[in-house]
Scaffold this motif. Sequence first.
Motif, PDB file in Angstrom:
ATOM      1  N   VAL A 280       0.830  -1.204   0.000  1.00  0.00           N
ATOM      2  CA  VAL A 280       0.000   0.000   0.000  1.00  0.00           C
ATOM      3  C   VAL A 280       0.867   1.257   0.000  1.00  0.00           C
ATOM      4  O   VAL A 280       0.573   2.229  -0.700  1.00  0.00           O
ATOM      5  CB  VAL A 280      -0.952  -0.018   1.213  1.00  0.00           C
ATOM      6  CG1 VAL A 280      -1.632   1.335   1.388  1.00  0.00           C
ATOM      7  CG2 VAL A 280      -2.016  -1.100   1.050  1.00  0.00           C
ATOM      8  N   SER A 281       1.939   1.237   0.765  1.00  0.00           N
ATOM      9  CA  SER A 281       2.841   2.395   0.808  1.00  0.00           C
ATOM     10  C   SER A 281       3.473   2.649  -0.556  1.00  0.00           C
ATOM     11  O   SER A 281       3.607   3.799  -0.995  1.00  0.00           O
ATOM     12  CB  SER A 281       3.934   2.169   1.854  1.00  0.00           C
ATOM     13  OG  SER A 281       3.374   1.995   3.141  1.00  0.00           O
ATOM     14  N   SER A 282       3.852   1.574  -1.257  1.00  0.00           N
ATOM     15  CA  SER A 282       4.421   1.734  -2.593  1.00  0.00           C
ATOM     16  C   SER A 282       3.409   2.322  -3.565  1.00  0.00           C
ATOM     17  O   SER A 282       3.746   3.164  -4.412  1.00  0.00           O
ATOM     18  CB  SER A 282       4.912   0.378  -3.112  1.00  0.00           C
ATOM     19  OG  SER A 282       5.910  -0.160  -2.268  1.00  0.00           O
ATOM     20  N   ALA A 283       2.149   1.908  -3.431  1.00  0.00           N
ATOM     21  CA  ALA A 283       1.094   2.454  -4.290  1.00  0.00           C
ATOM     22  C   ALA A 283       0.899   3.945  -4.037  1.00  0.00           C
ATOM     23  O   ALA A 283       0.720   4.732  -4.987  1.00  0.00           O
ATOM     24  CB  ALA A 283      -0.213   1.700  -4.058  1.00  0.00           C
ATOM     25  N   VAL A 284       0.946   4.344  -2.772  1.00  0.00           N
ATOM     26  CA  VAL A 284       0.775   5.759  -2.435  1.00  0.00           C
ATOM     27  C   VAL A 284       1.932   6.592  -2.988  1.00  0.00           C
ATOM     28  O   VAL A 284       1.729   7.690  -3.528  1.00  0.00           O
ATOM     29  CB  VAL A 284       0.646   5.935  -0.911  1.00  0.00           C
ATOM     30  CG1 VAL A 284       0.671   7.415  -0.531  1.00  0.00           C
ATOM     31  CG2 VAL A 284      -0.643   5.300  -0.409  1.00  0.00           C
ATOM     32  N   VAL A 285       3.151   6.073  -2.888  1.00  0.00           N
ATOM     33  CA  VAL A 285       4.311   6.788  -3.429  1.00  0.00           C
ATOM     34  C   VAL A 285       4.180   6.950  -4.946  1.00  0.00           C
ATOM     35  O   VAL A 285       4.440   8.028  -5.506  1.00  0.00           O
ATOM     36  CB  VAL A 285       5.612   6.052  -3.062  1.00  0.00           C
ATOM     37  CG1 VAL A 285       6.800   6.658  -3.812  1.00  0.00           C
ATOM     38  CG2 VAL A 285       5.857   6.110  -1.569  1.00  0.00           C
ATOM     39  N   ALA A 286       3.757   5.888  -5.628  1.00  0.00           N
ATOM     40  CA  ALA A 286       3.570   5.966  -7.082  1.00  0.00           C
ATOM     41  C   ALA A 286       2.502   6.988  -7.447  1.00  0.00           C
ATOM     42  O   ALA A 286       2.622   7.710  -8.446  1.00  0.00           O
ATOM     43  CB  ALA A 286       3.201   4.591  -7.628  1.00  0.00           C
ATOM     44  N   SER A 287       1.457   7.083  -6.626  1.00  0.00           N
ATOM     45  CA  SER A 287       0.402   8.062  -6.893  1.00  0.00           C
ATOM     46  C   SER A 287       0.904   9.496  -6.718  1.00  0.00           C
ATOM     47  O   SER A 287       0.530  10.392  -7.496  1.00  0.00           O
ATOM     48  CB  SER A 287      -0.785   7.806  -5.959  1.00  0.00           C
ATOM     49  OG  SER A 287      -1.854   8.667  -6.250  1.00  0.00           O
TER      50      SER A 287
END
Length: 214
Positions: free
Chosen positions: A185-192
């Motif tokens: 989830v943290s990686s997804a937020v960074v990508a966003s």
Amino acid sequence: MDSDKSGEAAKITIQEPKADTKGKGIDGAFIAPVMVAAKAAQRPRKGWKKGVAIVDLVLRLSAIVAGFAATSLMATTDETLPFFTQFLQFHAQYNDLPTFSFFLIANAITSGYLVLTLPFSIVCIVRPRAAGPRLLLIILDSVMMGLTTSAASASAAIVYLAHNGNSSSNWNAFCLQFNNFCQQVSSAVVASFVVSALLLCLVVLSAFALRKMK
């Protein structure tokens, strides 16, 4: 004596160069290139505008990759922890939290939008002085930037609570148990957030190009 003086005066008058009214003389040979150079300097240069359009296309392609990465990471976030027996399990998924569901929808919309804007970006490369496509892109990019930033910010707040918890609201730091879930989830937020930053660059780039067209 008077006749000799008049003859000398006549000779001086005959040897005097005549003015070239057609611009083919020495003065005209220098003036014509100077005027052409001045006109060429006044013409707007199209090279940098085409370069801006190419950078716009590259940024859009990068934002598409980051957007699809954020969407896929969030959509595939799933972790199950077995306790005691296989019939008693704790399961964590993105749709357990409405914020993450909103995050998935927002990034999917932004990614699809960026794919649809690729033809407009190509048109700006072919026609660097076209102001209509740039004006449309700067408006829609601003809207998508706001949508993506709001989804990423809301999800970042949830991720922070998941990692650190909050004793005042009795929110436990469940990332200690669901470590893989929180990392994805943290990686997804960074990508966003990367998508939001690229959209901001696109807005600034389009605004700069429109301003220089005036």
